[in-house]
Design an enzyme around this catalytic site. Structure first.
Site, PDB file in Angstrom:
ATOM      1  N   GLU A 328    -124.188 -95.820 -12.032  1.00 35.82           N
ATOM      2  CA  GLU A 328    -123.415 -95.932 -13.268  1.00 35.82           C
ATOM      3  C   GLU A 328    -122.853 -94.584 -13.737  1.00 35.82           C
ATOM      4  O   GLU A 328    -122.895 -94.268 -14.921  1.00 35.82           O
ATOM      5  CB  GLU A 328    -124.286 -96.551 -14.375  1.00 35.82           C
ATOM      6  CG  GLU A 328    -124.748 -97.952 -14.039  1.00 35.82           C
ATOM      7  CD  GLU A 328    -125.711 -98.552 -15.056  1.00 35.82           C
ATOM      8  OE1 GLU A 328    -125.629 -99.762 -15.263  1.00 35.82           O
ATOM      9  OE2 GLU A 328    -126.547 -97.822 -15.612  1.00 35.82           O
TER      10      GLU A 328
HETATM   11  C1  TNX Z   1    -128.811-100.974 -15.023  1.00 37.70           C
HETATM   12  S1  TNX Z   1    -129.811-100.771 -12.386  1.00 37.70           S
HETATM   13  C2  TNX Z   1    -129.254 -99.682 -14.887  1.00 37.70           C
HETATM   14  C3  TNX Z   1    -130.178 -99.123 -15.880  1.00 37.70           C
HETATM   15  C4  TNX Z   1    -130.492-100.112 -16.962  1.00 37.70           C
HETATM   16  C5  TNX Z   1    -130.679-101.470 -16.362  1.00 37.70           C
HETATM   17  C6  TNX Z   1    -131.119-102.508 -17.339  1.00 37.70           C
HETATM   18  C7  TNX Z   1    -129.453 -99.305 -12.566  1.00 37.70           C
HETATM   19  C8  TNX Z   1    -129.545 -98.508 -11.404  1.00 37.70           C
HETATM   20  N1  TNX Z   1    -129.054 -98.909 -13.783  1.00 37.70           N
HETATM   21  O1  TNX Z   1    -129.644 -97.944 -16.432  1.00 37.70           O
HETATM   22  O2  TNX Z   1    -131.664 -99.701 -17.607  1.00 37.70           O
HETATM   23  O3  TNX Z   1    -129.476-101.881 -15.772  1.00 37.70           O
HETATM   24  O4  TNX Z   1    -131.412-103.707 -16.705  1.00 37.70           O
END
Ligand code: TNX
Length: 518
Positions: A328
């Site tokens: 992300e």
């Molecule tokens: C996605 S999965 C994220 C996290 C969040 C999560 C909540 C991932 C690698 N990143 O930053 O906490 O979803 O479900």
């Protein structure tokens, strides 16, 4: 209760029904092979001893671990001593010779006769896994923290067992809400019961930095000073982290520390203005948005920061992996992301460790790094980033968010958790094959599975238990058991048989209506 007994009075403090025997067919995760001996039962009695391979300190440690568990509920002395030469002594033996050749480095062979329990393995790790099986063969009350009456029976027969995948993992997000060392240790105890052998700690995110780095002290003292919702946060001192690592190692659990970057870094950016491209530190953040922060990929200073952090982390982490996140990174362009990651991966290998990261690291512009592992968290069954990484030699840890994420709600009524990846009831968590889930990713490229527990809504240890049980054991079974044993109807019965055990342990689990809890 006072009972008149002959001339005197007998004080009975508690109604104590006989402990119910366990079955070899209820083991979870399901073993490779189980051969019960009908009619044969071993009973652990007050004079029993634990005998461990002579000359092996590691086997003696596993013996001490087993004896400590058994003493609490049985009240027996259970001395641990070197195994005598020759036939196994009456009692429990943990031996490093004579195991079936199929058991490999993590497997074991367990033989239960009327007079002996013998666990054989090639390594102390294998003995430890055999001990987890033995625990499940004893009545649920064996997990009691106080003395119970027994009887402490073990059904007769043979188990020969080894894992399908080398890596079975759980992840705890200690960044969104901080969880103290005692909670982490109890989680380690609980995952080890299901033969999970890695604990990934998500040590940094926008809302908090949770580990002391001597070269950058404000990361913990300021960056760790809050959490989601504005609470006090917290952080691990180096001594506390190393204590967790050692505690995990005694349970054959490898700690995988994660410093997420270049995104998910607001806590670091707030702690040191110079890490920001504009030289201005943002405020601390206590919300739950993602994707807004980034280390300054064009500043040289960023790389001395990352290098310093990773080398301090490597120095206190005996396990092979440093997880560098990489998910992300929406505030970083793809070009800058690749440039950043291509400089950071060599900092990991330079610190003597192997790169692990979320599957975004598989972007074709990000180079392969020797031995690297990408962790898949997507929602689809084909992913070009993963196939790109695999085609260049990476291995994959499978954490598909709509199957393996322990922070997803079970259903719309679940009070805790998120739902961006959907609701995950137990059957859904269990109903997929890590070895064939992603098209173009052969089972040989799958290192294993991991069940992440993100903590935006997870504040207390009770919350952890409710979300992890019973789904964590489902993911653990996918990682350990041969695919040939995969069967929902059999699994739900075995899972239901774990309920009394969790009740004795004080685990507040979700009583899924899909499972016949016994
Ligand atoms: C996605 S999965 C994220 C996290 C969040 C999560 C909540 C991932 C690698 N990143 O930053 O906490 O979803 O479900």
């Amino acid at each position: 209760v006072l009972l008149a007994a002959g001339a005197g009075l007998v004080l009975v403090t508690e109604a104590s029904p006989a402990a119910a025997a366990s079955s070899m067919n209820d083991l979870l995760p399901a073993p490779v092979s189980v051969t019960p001996t009908p009619g044969t039962v071993y009973t652990l009695r007050p004079g029993a001893g634990v005998f461990t391979e002579a000359g092996s300190a590691a086997a003696a440690n596993v013996g001490a671990y087993l004896a400590a568990i058994l003493r609490r509920s049985t009240g027996y002395a259970l001395p641990v001593a070197p195994a005598p030469a020759g036939a196994p002594a009456s009692g429990i033996s943990l031996l490093l010779a004579g195991a079936d050749s199929s058991v490999g480095t993590q497997g074991y062979q367990l033989d239960v006769t009327a007079g002996t329990v013998v666990i054989r393995a090639r390594t102390a790790n294998g003995l430890f896994n055999g001990v987890q099986t033995l625990r499940q063969l004893l009545p649920a009350e064996i997990e009691s923290a106080t003395v119970r009456p027994g009887p402490w029976t073990v059904p007769g027969g043979r188990v020969v067992d080894h894992p399908r995948f080398a890596y079975r993992g759980a992840m705890l997000d200690v960044a969104r809400h901080f969880h103290p060392p005692a909670t982490v240790k109890r989680y380690i105890d609980r995952i080890a019961l299901y033969k999970v052998n890695h604990l990934h700690l998500h040590l940094s995110d926008d809302q908090g930095w949770r580990i002391v780095i001597d070269g950058w002290p404000r990361l913990a003292t300021y960056g760790g000073s809050t959490q989601v919702g504005g609470g006090a946060g917290g952080y691990y001192t180096k001594a506390q982290y190393q204590d967790i690592v050692a505690y995990a190692a005694q349970r054959y659990v490898t700690i995988v520390p994660e410093i997420d970057m270049p995104g998910h870094t607001n806590a670091a950016l707030a702690s040191y203005a110079e890490l920001n491209c504009d030289g201005v530190a943002p405020p601390l953040y206590t919300g739950t948005d993602v994707g807004f922060s980034s280390l300054c990929t064009t500043k040289e200073n960023t790389y001395s920061f990352v290098g310093g952090v990773l080398s301090e982390l490597a120095a206190m982490t005996p396990g092979p992996y440093l997880h560098i996140g990489g998910d992300e990174a929406a505030a970083t362009s793809p070009t800058q992301y690749a440039a950043f990651t291509n400089r950071v991966q060599p900092l990991v290998t330079g610190a003597g460790k192997t790169v692990m990261g979320w599957h975004q690291l598989g972007a074709s512009a990000v180079q392969h790094s020797p031995g690297r592992v990408v962790q898949y968290w997507g929602l689809t069954t084909s992913d070009s980033l993963v196939t790109s990484a695999v085609s260049r030699g990476a291995r994959v840890v499978m954490s598909p968010a709509d199957r393996a994420y322990l922070d997803m709600k079970y259903n719309a009524q679940t009070p805790l958790g998120l739902d961006w990846a959907g609701h995950i009831e137990v059957r859904k968590a269990y109903g997929w094959d890590p070895g064939s889930y992603l098209s173009g990713v052969p089972a040989s490229a799958v290192l294993g599975v991991e069940a992440p527990l993100w903590s935006e809504t997870i504040v207390t240890e009770d919350h952890i238990e409710y979300m992890a049980f019973p789904r964590l054991p489902a993911i653990a079974e996918l990682g350990w058991s041969p695919w040939a044993t995969h069967d929902w109807n059999a699994f739900r019965l075995r899972l239901g048989a774990q309920g009394p055990r969790w009740t004795v342990m004080g685990i507040g689990f979700y009583r899924s209506p899909q499972v016949p809890w016994s």
